[in-house]
Design a protein around this motif. Sequence first.
Motif, mmCIF file in Angstrom:
data_model
loop_
_atom_site.group_PDB
_atom_site.id
_atom_site.type_symbol
_atom_site.label_atom_id
_atom_site.label_comp_id
_atom_site.label_asym_id
_atom_site.label_seq_id
_atom_site.Cartn_x
_atom_site.Cartn_y
_atom_site.Cartn_z
ATOM 1 N N UNK A 1 3.934 0.082 -13.422
ATOM 2 C CA UNK A 1 3.493 1.446 -13.152
ATOM 3 C C UNK A 1 3.674 2.395 -14.331
ATOM 4 N N UNK A 2 4.327 1.941 -15.387
ATOM 5 C CA UNK A 2 4.428 2.781 -16.596
ATOM 6 C C UNK A 2 3.044 3.058 -17.179
ATOM 7 N N UNK A 3 2.098 2.176 -16.885
ATOM 8 C CA UNK A 3 0.753 2.315 -17.434
ATOM 9 C C UNK A 3 -0.244 2.874 -16.421
ATOM 10 N N UNK A 4 0.245 3.284 -15.272
ATOM 11 C CA UNK A 4 -0.630 3.839 -14.239
ATOM 12 C C UNK A 4 -0.947 5.297 -14.550
ATOM 13 N N UNK A 5 -2.198 5.570 -14.836
ATOM 14 C CA UNK A 5 -2.588 6.955 -15.033
ATOM 15 C C UNK A 5 -3.114 7.536 -13.727
ATOM 16 N N UNK A 6 -3.247 6.662 -12.735
ATOM 17 C CA UNK A 6 -3.642 7.079 -11.399
ATOM 18 C C UNK A 6 -3.129 6.048 -10.413
ATOM 19 N N UNK A 7 -2.486 6.517 -9.362
ATOM 20 C CA UNK A 7 -2.014 5.639 -8.283
ATOM 21 C C UNK A 7 -2.081 6.473 -7.013
ATOM 22 N N UNK A 8 -3.129 6.248 -6.218
ATOM 23 C CA UNK A 8 -3.387 7.142 -5.099
ATOM 24 C C UNK A 8 -4.133 6.394 -3.997
ATOM 25 N N UNK A 9 -3.769 6.665 -2.765
ATOM 26 C CA UNK A 9 -4.502 6.067 -1.652
ATOM 27 C C UNK A 9 -5.546 7.036 -1.097
ATOM 28 N N UNK A 10 -5.485 8.274 -1.530
ATOM 29 C CA UNK A 10 -6.387 9.281 -0.961
ATOM 30 C C UNK A 10 -7.554 9.642 -1.873
ATOM 31 N N UNK A 11 -7.596 9.057 -3.059
ATOM 32 C CA UNK A 11 -8.676 9.390 -3.990
ATOM 33 C C UNK A 11 -10.000 8.826 -3.479
ATOM 34 N N UNK A 12 -11.015 9.610 -3.582
ATOM 35 C CA UNK A 12 -12.348 9.180 -3.158
ATOM 36 C C UNK A 12 -12.942 8.287 -4.251
ATOM 37 N N UNK A 13 -13.811 7.394 -3.835
ATOM 38 C CA UNK A 13 -14.412 6.443 -4.773
ATOM 39 C C UNK A 13 -15.149 7.149 -5.908
ATOM 40 N N UNK A 14 -15.860 8.217 -5.593
ATOM 41 C CA UNK A 14 -16.599 8.950 -6.630
ATOM 42 C C UNK A 14 -15.648 9.571 -7.651
ATOM 43 N N UNK A 15 -14.512 10.074 -7.180
ATOM 44 C CA UNK A 15 -13.532 10.665 -8.092
ATOM 45 C C UNK A 15 -12.878 9.596 -8.967
ATOM 46 N N UNK A 16 -12.617 8.438 -8.379
ATOM 47 C CA UNK A 16 -12.060 7.330 -9.151
ATOM 48 C C UNK A 16 -13.048 6.895 -10.230
ATOM 49 N N UNK A 17 -14.299 6.785 -9.865
ATOM 50 C CA UNK A 17 -15.323 6.396 -10.836
ATOM 51 C C UNK A 17 -15.406 7.408 -11.975
ATOM 52 N N UNK A 18 -15.300 8.674 -11.649
ATOM 53 C CA UNK A 18 -15.332 9.714 -12.684
ATOM 54 C C UNK A 18 -14.158 9.561 -13.651
ATOM 55 N N UNK A 19 -12.972 9.259 -13.122
ATOM 56 C CA UNK A 19 -11.799 9.042 -13.991
ATOM 57 C C UNK A 19 -11.987 7.823 -14.889
ATOM 58 N N UNK A 20 -12.588 6.787 -14.350
ATOM 59 C CA UNK A 20 -12.820 5.568 -15.132
ATOM 60 C C UNK A 20 -13.758 5.853 -16.297
ATOM 61 N N UNK A 21 -14.776 6.671 -16.070
ATOM 62 C CA UNK A 21 -15.750 6.947 -17.128
ATOM 63 C C UNK A 21 -15.134 7.701 -18.306
ATOM 64 N N UNK A 22 -13.965 8.285 -18.125
ATOM 65 C CA UNK A 22 -13.262 8.916 -19.244
ATOM 66 C C UNK A 22 -12.787 7.883 -20.268
ATOM 67 N N UNK A 23 -12.642 6.626 -19.824
ATOM 68 C CA UNK A 23 -12.078 5.570 -20.669
ATOM 69 C C UNK A 23 -13.019 4.403 -20.932
ATOM 70 N N UNK A 24 -14.111 4.316 -20.178
ATOM 71 C CA UNK A 24 -14.877 3.072 -20.175
ATOM 72 C C UNK A 24 -16.362 3.339 -19.954
#
Length: 132
Positions: free
Chosen positions: A45-68
Amino acid sequence: MDKSIEEKFVKKFILKDKRERTIFELGSIKKRIQTILRLVNYADERYAILCDSKIKDADLLKRITDFYNINSDCYVIAEHSDDGKKLPFKTAFENMCDGCGVYVIICNENLVVMKDEVVYGAPVKMLLYRKD
């Protein structure tokens, strides 16, 4: 299965005391599924920039696009028919969101998306990033 990708993932994102056994069990036909079920618990978890059960799929995808670049291919480890396959990221992400089992998307050597199995409520989703 691509053992070299899986081994790099384990060495970079799994807790140090779980690495050797995890690499061995992912390579075993008998033990692979049980190990996949534990991968989210073994994540460092030292490398977890996000760890959430309530995040919506669209929001997760948006966070991923910041890196990939989501138009790229990725590698999947999953309790699913996608296990051990290289897929277009969009396909893997849709399958992860639609499924209820453990799903790990290895985007590249520095970025991993993990989703735990559904037990009670929404599953935990993790975005792991390690730059080194």
